[in-house]
Scaffold this motif. Structure first.
Motif, PDB file in Angstrom:
ATOM      1  N   ILE A 125       9.471  -5.533   0.017  1.00 56.41           N
ATOM      2  CA  ILE A 125       8.294  -6.530   0.343  1.00 56.41           C
ATOM      3  C   ILE A 125       9.014  -7.586   1.278  1.00 56.41           C
ATOM      4  CG2 ILE A 125       6.675  -8.050  -0.631  1.00 56.41           C
ATOM      5  CD1 ILE A 125       6.744  -6.321  -3.093  1.00 56.41           C
ATOM      6  N   ASN A 126      10.309  -8.229   0.780  1.00 54.23           N
ATOM      7  CA  ASN A 126      10.773  -9.259   1.421  1.00 54.23           C
ATOM      8  C   ASN A 126      11.311  -8.730   2.769  1.00 54.23           C
ATOM      9  OD1 ASN A 126      11.537  -9.537  -1.676  1.00 54.23           O
ATOM     10  ND2 ASN A 126      11.188 -11.556  -0.957  1.00 54.23           N
ATOM     11  N   ALA A 127      11.937  -7.757   2.773  1.00 54.65           N
ATOM     12  CA  ALA A 127      12.484  -7.223   3.950  1.00 54.65           C
ATOM     13  C   ALA A 127      11.393  -6.757   5.000  1.00 54.65           C
ATOM     14  CB  ALA A 127      13.246  -5.834   3.808  1.00 54.65           C
ATOM     15  N   ALA A 128      10.443  -6.599   4.670  1.00 56.01           N
ATOM     16  CA  ALA A 128       9.312  -6.332   5.642  1.00 56.01           C
ATOM     17  C   ALA A 128       8.939  -7.752   6.354  1.00 56.01           C
ATOM     18  CB  ALA A 128       7.867  -5.900   5.060  1.00 56.01           C
ATOM     19  N   GLU A 180      16.369  -1.201   5.746  1.00 52.62           N
ATOM     20  CA  GLU A 180      17.051  -0.685   6.856  1.00 52.62           C
ATOM     21  C   GLU A 180      16.837  -0.971   8.337  1.00 52.62           C
ATOM     22  OE1 GLU A 180      16.997   3.861   6.722  1.00 52.62           O
ATOM     23  OE2 GLU A 180      17.744   3.861   4.676  1.00 52.62           O
ATOM     24  N   ALA A 181      15.522  -1.163   8.468  1.00 55.96           N
ATOM     25  CA  ALA A 181      14.965  -2.033   9.653  1.00 55.96           C
ATOM     26  C   ALA A 181      15.440  -3.404  10.000  1.00 55.96           C
ATOM     27  CB  ALA A 181      13.429  -1.376   9.833  1.00 55.96           C
ATOM     28  N   TYR A 228      26.229  -5.641  -9.245  1.00 56.02           N
ATOM     29  CA  TYR A 228      25.023  -6.519  -9.724  1.00 56.02           C
ATOM     30  C   TYR A 228      23.790  -5.777  -9.061  1.00 56.02           C
ATOM     31  CZ  TYR A 228      28.980  -9.438  -9.895  1.00 56.02           C
ATOM     32  OH  TYR A 228      30.454 -10.160 -10.434  1.00 56.02           O
ATOM     33  N   ASN A 229      22.848  -6.480  -9.584  1.00 53.94           N
ATOM     34  CA  ASN A 229      21.376  -6.306  -8.840  1.00 53.94           C
ATOM     35  C   ASN A 229      20.939  -7.280  -7.925  1.00 53.94           C
ATOM     36  OD1 ASN A 229      19.042  -5.615  -7.739  1.00 53.94           O
ATOM     37  ND2 ASN A 229      17.857  -5.095  -9.611  1.00 53.94           N
ATOM     38  N   PHE A 230      21.575  -7.137  -6.682  1.00 54.39           N
ATOM     39  CA  PHE A 230      21.248  -8.186  -5.703  1.00 54.39           C
ATOM     40  C   PHE A 230      20.585  -7.687  -4.672  1.00 54.39           C
ATOM     41  CE2 PHE A 230      25.788 -10.527  -6.602  1.00 54.39           C
ATOM     42  CZ  PHE A 230      25.170 -11.503  -7.567  1.00 54.39           C
ATOM     43  N   ARG A 231      19.527  -6.555  -4.690  1.00 60.76           N
ATOM     44  CA  ARG A 231      18.991  -6.180  -3.693  1.00 60.76           C
ATOM     45  C   ARG A 231      17.901  -6.700  -3.291  1.00 60.76           C
ATOM     46  NH1 ARG A 231      19.600  -1.561  -7.868  1.00 60.76           N
ATOM     47  NH2 ARG A 231      17.353  -2.215  -8.367  1.00 60.76           N
ATOM     48  N   LEU A 232      17.440  -6.671  -1.847  1.00 60.40           N
ATOM     49  CA  LEU A 232      16.332  -7.253  -1.317  1.00 60.40           C
ATOM     50  C   LEU A 232      15.283  -6.094  -1.251  1.00 60.40           C
ATOM     51  CD1 LEU A 232      15.580  -9.858   0.537  1.00 60.40           C
ATOM     52  CD2 LEU A 232      16.109  -8.135   2.482  1.00 60.40           C
ATOM     53  N   ARG A 286       0.773  -1.141  -0.111  1.00 53.29           N
ATOM     54  CA  ARG A 286      -0.017  -0.061   0.001  1.00 53.29           C
ATOM     55  C   ARG A 286       0.781   1.435   0.018  1.00 53.29           C
ATOM     56  NH1 ARG A 286      -2.715  -2.468   4.044  1.00 53.29           N
ATOM     57  NH2 ARG A 286      -4.397  -3.833   3.402  1.00 53.29           N
ATOM     58  N   SER A 287       2.074   1.206   0.571  1.00 60.72           N
ATOM     59  CA  SER A 287       2.944   2.209   0.554  1.00 60.72           C
ATOM     60  C   SER A 287       3.398   2.923  -0.642  1.00 60.72           C
ATOM     61  CB  SER A 287       4.143   2.207   1.534  1.00 60.72           C
ATOM     62  OG  SER A 287       5.039   1.318   0.933  1.00 60.72           O
ATOM     63  N   GLY A 288       3.381   2.018  -1.463  1.00 63.10           N
ATOM     64  CA  GLY A 288       3.976   2.328  -2.854  1.00 63.10           C
ATOM     65  C   GLY A 288       5.574   2.247  -3.008  1.00 63.10           C
ATOM     66  N   ARG A 289       6.195   2.017  -1.922  1.00 61.92           N
ATOM     67  CA  ARG A 289       7.634   2.050  -1.862  1.00 61.92           C
ATOM     68  C   ARG A 289       8.070   0.556  -1.745  1.00 61.92           C
ATOM     69  NH1 ARG A 289      11.133   6.168   1.599  1.00 61.92           N
ATOM     70  NH2 ARG A 289      13.276   5.646   0.764  1.00 61.92           N
ATOM     71  N   LEU A 290       8.564  -0.091  -2.787  1.00 61.84           N
ATOM     72  CA  LEU A 290       8.738  -1.460  -3.020  1.00 61.84           C
ATOM     73  C   LEU A 290      10.184  -1.935  -3.020  1.00 61.84           C
ATOM     74  CD1 LEU A 290       5.804  -2.400  -5.442  1.00 61.84           C
ATOM     75  CD2 LEU A 290       5.676  -2.114  -2.821  1.00 61.84           C
ATOM     76  N   SER A 291      10.975  -0.785  -3.074  1.00 64.90           N
ATOM     77  CA  SER A 291      12.549  -1.158  -3.091  1.00 64.90           C
ATOM     78  C   SER A 291      13.211  -0.100  -2.655  1.00 64.90           C
ATOM     79  CB  SER A 291      12.944  -1.659  -4.494  1.00 64.90           C
ATOM     80  OG  SER A 291      14.511  -1.952  -4.246  1.00 64.90           O
ATOM     81  N   ILE A 292      14.111  -0.558  -2.027  1.00 66.00           N
ATOM     82  CA  ILE A 292      15.220   0.651  -1.376  1.00 66.00           C
ATOM     83  C   ILE A 292      14.488   1.729  -0.412  1.00 66.00           C
ATOM     84  CG2 ILE A 292      17.349   2.571  -1.577  1.00 66.00           C
ATOM     85  CD1 ILE A 292      17.660   1.098  -4.458  1.00 66.00           C
ATOM     86  N   GLY A 293      13.949   1.217   0.789  1.00 72.28           N
ATOM     87  CA  GLY A 293      13.257   2.230   1.589  1.00 72.28           C
ATOM     88  C   GLY A 293      13.440   1.840   3.018  1.00 72.28           C
TER      89      GLY A 293
END
Ligand SMILES: *Cc1c(COP(=O)(O)O)cnc(C)c1O
Length: 373
Positions: free
Chosen positions: A232-235, A35-36, A225-229, A24-31
């Motif tokens: 959605i996964n981080a939550a 960090e949390a 590389y693109n190895f970002r998490l 719902r937040s609209g922020r799906l990557s690098i947010g």
């Protein structure tokens, strides 16, 4: 007949709500979620830096690049592991050099490592097999003496400790994995842990297309590389970390139920847990005694599956995988202790959904079936 699955994640409404709120937040990557998640893991294990990845393998891979490991370098590691702990060495063009395992704990035998050090050796990757920390306390002085990188693959050991020190923090860097069969999951994911700020900042750039943190979005300082998490996964990871003690407690309970039923049965040998180890149970994987052959173990697995019990051999020796044989010339007989153990292991159903009745049933079927192999 009810099937009893080999593994399964422990997901509650809290994880589901956390994912919905990211969507719902609209922020799906690098947010904020990654960090949390990184902060939570740092605090839990007592490290200064944690960098989230889309897998444990990519965390190990980037850690080796950041440490300057490359072609011509040799890295000492164990053949009794999930293949990723060795593949990451090949990914950077270096050469894995295997050392056989301790016959009781099934971790790399720290007393056999010195013999394999050459003038090409640049590092050691120790693996915390099945949630038991490898003897990093013995490997650390050896690594220091020979000026070697020491890596702790803790992808199976979040929450474990050796003499009170958290798994993942005992090398120059460590890695955790969050595939659904691990202690906690993000669906897919991993994390690199280090107290070395240079390694941390380099792997942050490597996971994000080689962008340094200060530079603009289209400034690339190095091949990355693109190895970002994703957020959605981080939550999911943030909630799982909040529940970590509950999750580890349930796993320890299931392990205790199994140990009560199997540890004194001479047909089975359970992994020995060293006295100063705090175990973080990843799987419950006893092995058959030396009276049995690998073929009998394979028969046992097939027959248990027919009776609805999820089980597996775990692990297959890395040095016997086809492309390792081809690239390194390794062969049957090279690491006899690893082969003896790996040929007899049987991973039993192990997850938080199991009740004592389930464990009872698995053990009853197991002990009856082992008589017919
Ligand atoms: C799970 C695991 C990894 C990482 O696996 P990914 O699937 O890449 O997250 C690495 N090493 C070991 C020993 C593992 O068990």
């Amino acid at each position: 007949m009810e099937q009893i699955g080999l593994s399964g994640p422990d997901i509650t409404q809290q994880e589901i709500d956390a994912v919905a709120s990211v969507l719902r937040s609209g922020r799906l990557s690098i947010g904020p979620q990654i960090e949390a998640f990184e902060r939570a893991v740092c605090e839990r294990v007592g490290a200064t830096c944690a960098v989230g990845f889309n897998s444990g393998t990519s965390a190990l891979h980037c850690g080796l690049i950041a440490a300057g490991i490359g072609p011509g370098d040799e890295i000492i590691t164990t053949p009794f592991s999930f293949i990723a702990s060795s593949n990451c060495i090949l990914m950077v063009g270096a050469t894995p050099v295997f050392v056989d395992i301790d016959p009781d704990t099934w971790n790399i035998d720290p007393h056999k490592v010195a013999d394999r050090i050459t003038d090409k050796t640049r590092g050691i990757i120790a693996v915390d097999v099945f949630g038991q920390p490898a003897r990093l306390d013995i490997l650390r002085p050896l690594a220091d003496k020979h000026n070697l990188l020491l890596v702790e693959d803790s992808c199976e050991a979040l929450g474990a400790a050796l003499a009170g020190q958290s798994a993942g923090t005992m090398g120059d860097f460590g890695a955790f994995g969050f595939y659904p069969n691990k202690q906690i999951t993000t669906g897919e994911g991993g994390m690199l842990i280090t107290n070395n700020a240079d390694i941390a900042s380099t792997v942050r750039a490597l996971r994000n297309q080689g962008r340094s943190q200060m530079a603009g979005w289209l400034d690339h300082d190095m091949l990355g590389y693109n190895f970002r998490l994703s957020e959605i996964n981080a939550a999911v990871g943030v909630v799982q970390m909040q529940r970590l003690d509950e999750i580890l407690g349930k796993r320890a309970q299931v392990a205790t139920w199994y140990l009560d039923r199997l540890q004194d049965d001479p047909r089975f040998i359970c992994q020995k847990i060293d006295d100063d180890v705090t175990m973080s149970w990843f799987v419950f994987t006893p092995r058959l005694s030396d009276d049995y052959t690998e073929q009998q173990r394979n028969n046992l697995i097939a027959q248990l599956r027919e009776q609805g019990v999820g089980c597996s051999n775990y692990f297959a020796p890395i040095h016997l995988q086809g492309f390792y044989r081809q690239q390194l010339g390794t062969k049957l007989g090279d690491f006899p202790i690893c082969e003896r153990v790996a040929g007899r292991t049987i991973a039993l159903p192990f997850h938080n959904g199991l009740t004592e009745d389930h464990v009872d049933r698995v053990c009853r079927i197991l002990t009856a079936t082992v008589e017919r192999i």
